[in-house]
Design an enzyme around this catalytic site. Structure first.
Site, mmCIF file in Angstrom:
data_model
loop_
_atom_site.group_PDB
_atom_site.id
_atom_site.type_symbol
_atom_site.label_atom_id
_atom_site.label_comp_id
_atom_site.label_asym_id
_atom_site.label_seq_id
_atom_site.Cartn_x
_atom_site.Cartn_y
_atom_site.Cartn_z
ATOM 1 N N GLN A 1 -4.396 -4.916 7.125
ATOM 2 C CA GLN A 1 -5.512 -6.041 6.542
ATOM 3 C C GLN A 1 -5.369 -7.294 7.458
ATOM 4 O OE1 GLN A 1 -7.956 -4.868 4.926
ATOM 5 N NE2 GLN A 1 -7.323 -3.182 3.815
ATOM 6 N N CYS B 1 -4.533 2.558 -3.704
ATOM 7 C CA CYS B 1 -3.693 2.992 -2.992
ATOM 8 C C CYS B 1 -2.405 1.986 -3.298
ATOM 9 C CB CYS B 1 -3.698 3.520 -1.348
ATOM 10 S SG CYS B 1 -4.857 4.665 -1.342
ATOM 11 N N ASP C 1 3.095 -4.163 8.176
ATOM 12 C CA ASP C 1 1.884 -3.407 7.944
ATOM 13 C C ASP C 1 0.685 -4.299 8.003
ATOM 14 O OD1 ASP C 1 -0.442 -2.367 6.783
ATOM 15 O OD2 ASP C 1 0.487 -1.836 5.048
ATOM 16 N N LYS D 1 -10.481 -0.289 10.668
ATOM 17 C CA LYS D 1 -10.520 -1.529 9.877
ATOM 18 C C LYS D 1 -10.953 -2.654 10.527
ATOM 19 C CE LYS D 1 -7.364 0.272 6.153
ATOM 20 N NZ LYS D 1 -8.040 0.576 5.115
ATOM 21 N N HIS E 1 0.702 -1.007 0.066
ATOM 22 C CA HIS E 1 -0.111 0.019 0.150
ATOM 23 C C HIS E 1 0.837 1.248 -0.061
ATOM 24 C CE1 HIS E 1 -2.628 2.834 1.589
ATOM 25 N NE2 HIS E 1 -3.555 2.194 1.541
HETATM 26 N N1 PMP Z 1 -1.657 -0.673 4.717
HETATM 27 C C1 PMP Z 1 -2.754 -1.435 3.870
HETATM 28 C C2 PMP Z 1 -2.483 -2.787 3.715
HETATM 29 C C3 PMP Z 1 -4.204 -0.846 4.008
HETATM 30 O O1 PMP Z 1 -4.930 -1.629 3.297
HETATM 31 C C4 PMP Z 1 -4.463 0.711 4.316
HETATM 32 C C5 PMP Z 1 -5.822 1.110 4.274
HETATM 33 N N2 PMP Z 1 -6.452 1.040 3.003
HETATM 34 C C6 PMP Z 1 -3.181 1.135 4.988
HETATM 35 C C7 PMP Z 1 -1.999 0.786 5.121
HETATM 36 C C8 PMP Z 1 -3.533 2.615 5.476
HETATM 37 O O2 PMP Z 1 -4.321 2.531 6.417
HETATM 38 P P1 PMP Z 1 -4.966 4.000 6.994
HETATM 39 O O3 PMP Z 1 -5.635 4.681 6.038
HETATM 40 O O4 PMP Z 1 -6.073 3.438 8.094
HETATM 41 O O5 PMP Z 1 -3.838 4.798 7.916
#
Ligand code: PMP
Length: 411
Positions: free
Chosen positions: A202, A365, A199, A225, A122
Site C-alpha cells: 500500500q 485480510c 510489506d 495495486k 495483512h
Molecule cells: N499487504 C497489504 C498491506 C495489502 O494491502 C495486500 C493486498 N490487499 C497484500 C499484502 C497482498 O497483496 P497481493 O494480494 O497482491 O499479494
C-alpha cells in the site's frame, strides 16, 4: 500538478454507468485500474513480441527478453535499488513475503528466535511467519497499536531485541491508513542484528519509495495495486542475503547446470525465477512505472493527500460514522476504513454500490487487527490519483443517503 479530471481520461474503465450512476471507483487498496498506456503495452507485446525469454536466439525471443529485463531495470530505478540482481519478479506481495519466510527463514531461523510483526498486518504478512515459527519452533511477537491508530514505537523499542531475527512490518496499513516509520524500525532491527522486511503493497503505489534510504533488507509489493497487471509483483532483497538464500522453486530457467543427482543455479536474480515467468505482466508493470513516473510520485502523493484533507473531515463529521486509524488527515493516507453505527458494513457497501460507488467491506485480510479493534468488519473507501473531489462528494452523499435509508427507509 495532477488534474484528476484529465487523468481519468487515461483510464477507460472509469467511464461507465453502474446501477444507473456514473462509476466512482474507491476500491483501490484492493486493486487499481489500468491506464490505456498499460493496456497498449500488453496488447503490443502479445501482438508483436510474444516469445519465451532467456532461451531463444530468434528475434522475437530476443525482443521479449530485452523487454522483460528492461522492465526489471525500470523497477530497480523506481525503488532505487542498487542493482537489478536485487529485483526478483514474483506473483505479488504475497509470494514475495512467502519467499522471504521460506528461503531466508530456512537458512537463518532457529528454535527460540523471535519474528516481530504487528497487529495491523495483512494476512500475507502474518501467515508465512506463523508457518515459519511453527516449522522452526520460533516465536511470533506482535507490536501494539496506539489508541491514535499508529504503530506503537515504544513497544517496538521494548520488543525488538537480542532474540529478534526478523522484523516484518507494512509501510502503510491497508485498514488504518497510517504510514509506519520504516527507516526507524530498520535501525531498531539492525541494532538487534535482525533483518527488516517491508510489506510495501500500500506504499509503493502512492509515495516515493527508496529502498536504499530505508536501508531495509527486503521490500515486497504488487503490480496490480500500482496500475500494473495482476499476477506480477516484486521482491527486492539485498544482494548479501539473496546470495545466501536458496531458491524456493526449482525447474527450468533458474539452473546453470543439471546433473543426474544435483544441479547448480544461475546467478541473481534468475536463480529465484523458476519456469516461464509472467513476461507480459512484467512488461505491463514496466509501462505502469513509466506512467506513474511521468506523473511523478511526489505529485501523486501530494494529490492524494489533498483528497484526504478534503474528505476525511467530511466523513468524521457524519454522526454515527467511525473512521479507523489516525483521525488527523495529515497522518492518514487514502485508505479510509469506516463503520456506520447500527448498519452492517456489507449493507453499507451494497447500498453505496446502488449509488455507483464501489467500496470494500469485510475484514480486509486483517483479522487480527479487527479483533484488536473489536469490530467484526468495516467498510473501506480507498482513493487513488484518478479520484477527484467530486468522487469524494459522491461518497459522502451516498453514505448520508444510506444512513437515511436505514433509519427511515427512504433514499
Ligand atoms: N499487504 C497489504 C498491506 C495489502 O494491502 C495486500 C493486498 N490487499 C497484500 C499484502 C497482498 O497483496 P497481493 O494480494 O497482491 O499479494
Amino acid at each position: 500538478m495532477i488534474d484528476g479530471k484529465t487523468i481519468r481520461q487515461d483510464f477507460p474503465i472509469l467511464d461507465q454507468i453502474v446501477n444507473d450512476e456514473p462509476l466512482v471507483y474507491l476500491d483501490n487498496a484492493a486493486t487499481t485500474q489500468k491506464p490505456q498506456a498499460v493496456l497498449t503495452a500488453l496488447n503490443d507485446y502479445y501482438h508483436h513480441d510474444n516469445a519465451n525469454v532467456h532461451r531463444g536466439v530468434h528475434t522475437l525471443a530476443e525482443r521479449a527478453t530485452a523487454a522483460y529485463e528492461a522492465a526489471r531495470e525500470k523497477v530497480r530505478n523506481f525503488v532505487n535499488a542498487k542493482e537489478t540482481a536485487e529485483i526478483l519478479f514474483t506473483r505479488g506481495t504475497t509470494t514475495s513475503l512467502n519467499w522471504v519466510a521460506q528461503s531466508f527463514g530456512e537458512a537463518f531461523i532457529e528454535a527460540g528466535d523471535e519474528i516481530v510483526i504487528s497487529y495491523m498486518e495483512h494476512h500475507a504478512n502474518i501467515i508465512p511467519w506463523q508457518q515459519l515459527a511453527q516449522r522452526k519452533n520460533a516465536k511470533l511477537v506482535y507490536l501494539d497499536i496506539t489508541p491514535e491508530g499508529h504503530l506503537d514505537m515504544n513497544d517496538a523499542k521494548a520488543k525488538i531485541g537480542a532474540k529478534t531475527k526478523i522484523v516484518s512490518i507494512a509501510q502503510v496499513s491497508n485498514v488504518l491508513g497510517g504510514v509506519n516509520p520504516i527507516a526507524e524500525l530498520t535501525a531498531l532491527a539492525h541494532a538487534a542484528n535482525a533483518v527488516m522486511v517491508v510489506d510495501g503493497a500500500q506504499a509503493v503505489p502512492h509515495m516515493p519509495v527508496d529502498v536504499q534510504a530505508l536501508d531495509c533488507d527486503f521490500y515486497a509489493f504488487s503490480g496490480h495495486k500500482m496500475c500494473g497487471p495482476t499476477g506480477i509483483g516484486v521482491l527486492y532483497g539485498k544482494r548479501q542475503w539473496l546470495e545466501q538464500m536458496e531458491p524456493v522453486e526449482f525447474g527450468g530457467e533458474m539452473i546453470d547446470f543439471v546433473n543426474l543427482y544435483d544441479s547448480t543455479w544461475k546467478e541473481l536474480p534468475w536463480k529465484f525465477e523458476a519456469g516461464t515467468p509472467n513476461i507480459a505482466g512484467a512488461i505491463g508493470l514496466g509501462a505502469a512505472i513509466d506512467y506513474l513516473s511521468a506523473l511523478g510520485m511526489d505529485n501523486i502523493h501530494q494529490y492524494e493527500q489533498d483528497l484526504v484533507n478534503y474528505v476525511l473531515p467530511k466523513l468524521t463529521a457524519i454522526e454515527g460514522l467511525t473512521v479507523y486509524g489516525p483521525q488527523n488527515p495529515a497522518e492518514h493516507t487514502g485508505v479510509v476504513a469506516f463503520n456506520l453505527d447500527g448498519i452492517h458494513p456489507h449493507d453499507v457497501a451494497t447500498a453505496l454500490d446502488m449509488e455507483g460507488v464501489a467500496v470494500r467491506a469485510g475484514h480486509h485480510c486483517a483479522q487480527p487487527l479487527l479483533q484488536h479493534l473489536q469490530v467484526p468488519a468495516t467498510a473501506r473507501a480507498s482513493f487513488y490519483f484518478y479520484n477527484t473531489k467530486e468522487d469524494a462528494d459522491r461518497l459522502v452523499a451516498a453514505i448520508l443517503a444510506t444512513k437515511e435509508f436505514f433509519q427511515h427507509g427512504t433514499i
